[in-house]
Design a protein around this motif. Structure first.
Motif, PDB file in Angstrom:
ATOM      1  N   THR A  45    -126.730   2.464  24.566  1.00 41.90           N
ATOM      2  CA  THR A  45    -125.630   1.942  23.773  1.00 41.90           C
ATOM      3  C   THR A  45    -125.825   0.457  23.474  1.00 41.90           C
ATOM      4  O   THR A  45    -125.613   0.007  22.339  1.00 41.90           O
ATOM      5  N   LEU A  46    -126.243  -0.313  24.463  1.00 39.57           N
ATOM      6  CA  LEU A  46    -126.496  -1.738  24.234  1.00 39.57           C
ATOM      7  C   LEU A  46    -127.642  -1.945  23.253  1.00 39.57           C
ATOM      8  O   LEU A  46    -127.586  -2.809  22.369  1.00 39.57           O
ATOM      9  N   TRP A  47    -128.694  -1.156  23.380  1.00 37.10           N
ATOM     10  CA  TRP A  47    -129.842  -1.266  22.468  1.00 37.10           C
ATOM     11  C   TRP A  47    -129.420  -0.927  21.048  1.00 37.10           C
ATOM     12  O   TRP A  47    -129.773  -1.611  20.093  1.00 37.10           O
ATOM     13  N   MET A  48    -128.609   0.142  20.897  1.00 40.29           N
ATOM     14  CA  MET A  48    -128.160   0.556  19.577  1.00 40.29           C
ATOM     15  C   MET A  48    -127.251  -0.514  18.960  1.00 40.29           C
ATOM     16  O   MET A  48    -127.391  -0.848  17.782  1.00 40.29           O
ATOM     17  N   CYS A  49    -126.326  -1.056  19.760  1.00 39.14           N
ATOM     18  CA  CYS A  49    -125.430  -2.097  19.237  1.00 39.14           C
ATOM     19  C   CYS A  49    -126.219  -3.329  18.803  1.00 39.14           C
ATOM     20  O   CYS A  49    -125.901  -3.944  17.779  1.00 39.14           O
ATOM     21  N   LYS A  50    -127.226  -3.681  19.551  1.00 39.64           N
ATOM     22  CA  LYS A  50    -128.057  -4.834  19.183  1.00 39.64           C
ATOM     23  C   LYS A  50    -128.721  -4.595  17.830  1.00 39.64           C
ATOM     24  O   LYS A  50    -128.741  -5.476  16.972  1.00 39.64           O
ATOM     25  N   ARG A  51    -129.239  -3.393  17.635  1.00 37.56           N
ATOM     26  CA  ARG A  51    -129.897  -3.088  16.362  1.00 37.56           C
ATOM     27  C   ARG A  51    -128.917  -3.023  15.216  1.00 37.56           C
ATOM     28  O   ARG A  51    -129.209  -3.482  14.108  1.00 37.56           O
ATOM     29  N   VAL A  52    -127.734  -2.447  15.443  1.00 37.57           N
ATOM     30  CA  VAL A  52    -126.767  -2.278  14.364  1.00 37.57           C
ATOM     31  C   VAL A  52    -126.102  -3.601  14.002  1.00 37.57           C
ATOM     32  O   VAL A  52    -125.977  -3.951  12.831  1.00 37.57           O
ATOM     33  N   VAL A  53    -125.693  -4.371  14.997  1.00 34.14           N
ATOM     34  CA  VAL A  53    -124.927  -5.580  14.730  1.00 34.14           C
ATOM     35  C   VAL A  53    -125.829  -6.768  14.400  1.00 34.14           C
ATOM     36  O   VAL A  53    -125.554  -7.525  13.474  1.00 34.14           O
ATOM     37  N   PHE A  54    -126.907  -6.920  15.135  1.00 33.78           N
ATOM     38  CA  PHE A  54    -127.739  -8.108  14.972  1.00 33.78           C
ATOM     39  C   PHE A  54    -129.082  -7.836  14.301  1.00 33.78           C
ATOM     40  O   PHE A  54    -129.880  -8.744  14.124  1.00 33.78           O
TER      41      PHE A  54
END
Length: 105
Positions: A19-28
């Motif tokens: 989830t953290l990896w996905m959020c990093k890719r999606v948001v940043f």
């Protein structure tokens, strides 16, 4: 049973990592599609729809009593039904338990 706890803990940790990896890719992450890059930010009208929702969520987070009071009677009724069905199931199991013991001997 120890291995079940290990598997459950590992899956929770891996889920959090993903989830953290996905959020990093999606948001940043970089914008790779031109159609996404051409999207505009929220308009004033959309922001106007969004603000009451934010206020409602914050209000329910800090003061949920009015909503919980509305649900109180139905929750008590549900718990009573669940307790009764558990007692009925336990009574039925107690009645069949002697039969099961005889069958095994």
């Amino acid at each position: 049973m120890k291995w079940v706890a290990i598997i459950a803990t590992t899956s929770v940790v891996l889920s959090a990592c993903y989830t953290l990896w996905m959020c990093k890719r999606v948001v940043f992450g970089d914008v790779t599609k031109e159609s996404v890059g051409s999207m505009k930010d929220m308009s004033v009208r959309e922001f106007g729809y969004f603000v009451p929702l934010i206020i409602l969520v914050a209000w329910l987070g800090f003061y949920p009593t009015p909503v919980l009071d509305l649900m109180h009677e139905s929750v008590i009724h549900l718990v009573a039904q669940a307790s009764t069905s558990k007692l009925d199931a336990a009574a039925a199991l107690a009645q069949t338990a002697p039969m099961l013991d005889v069958a095994h001997h």
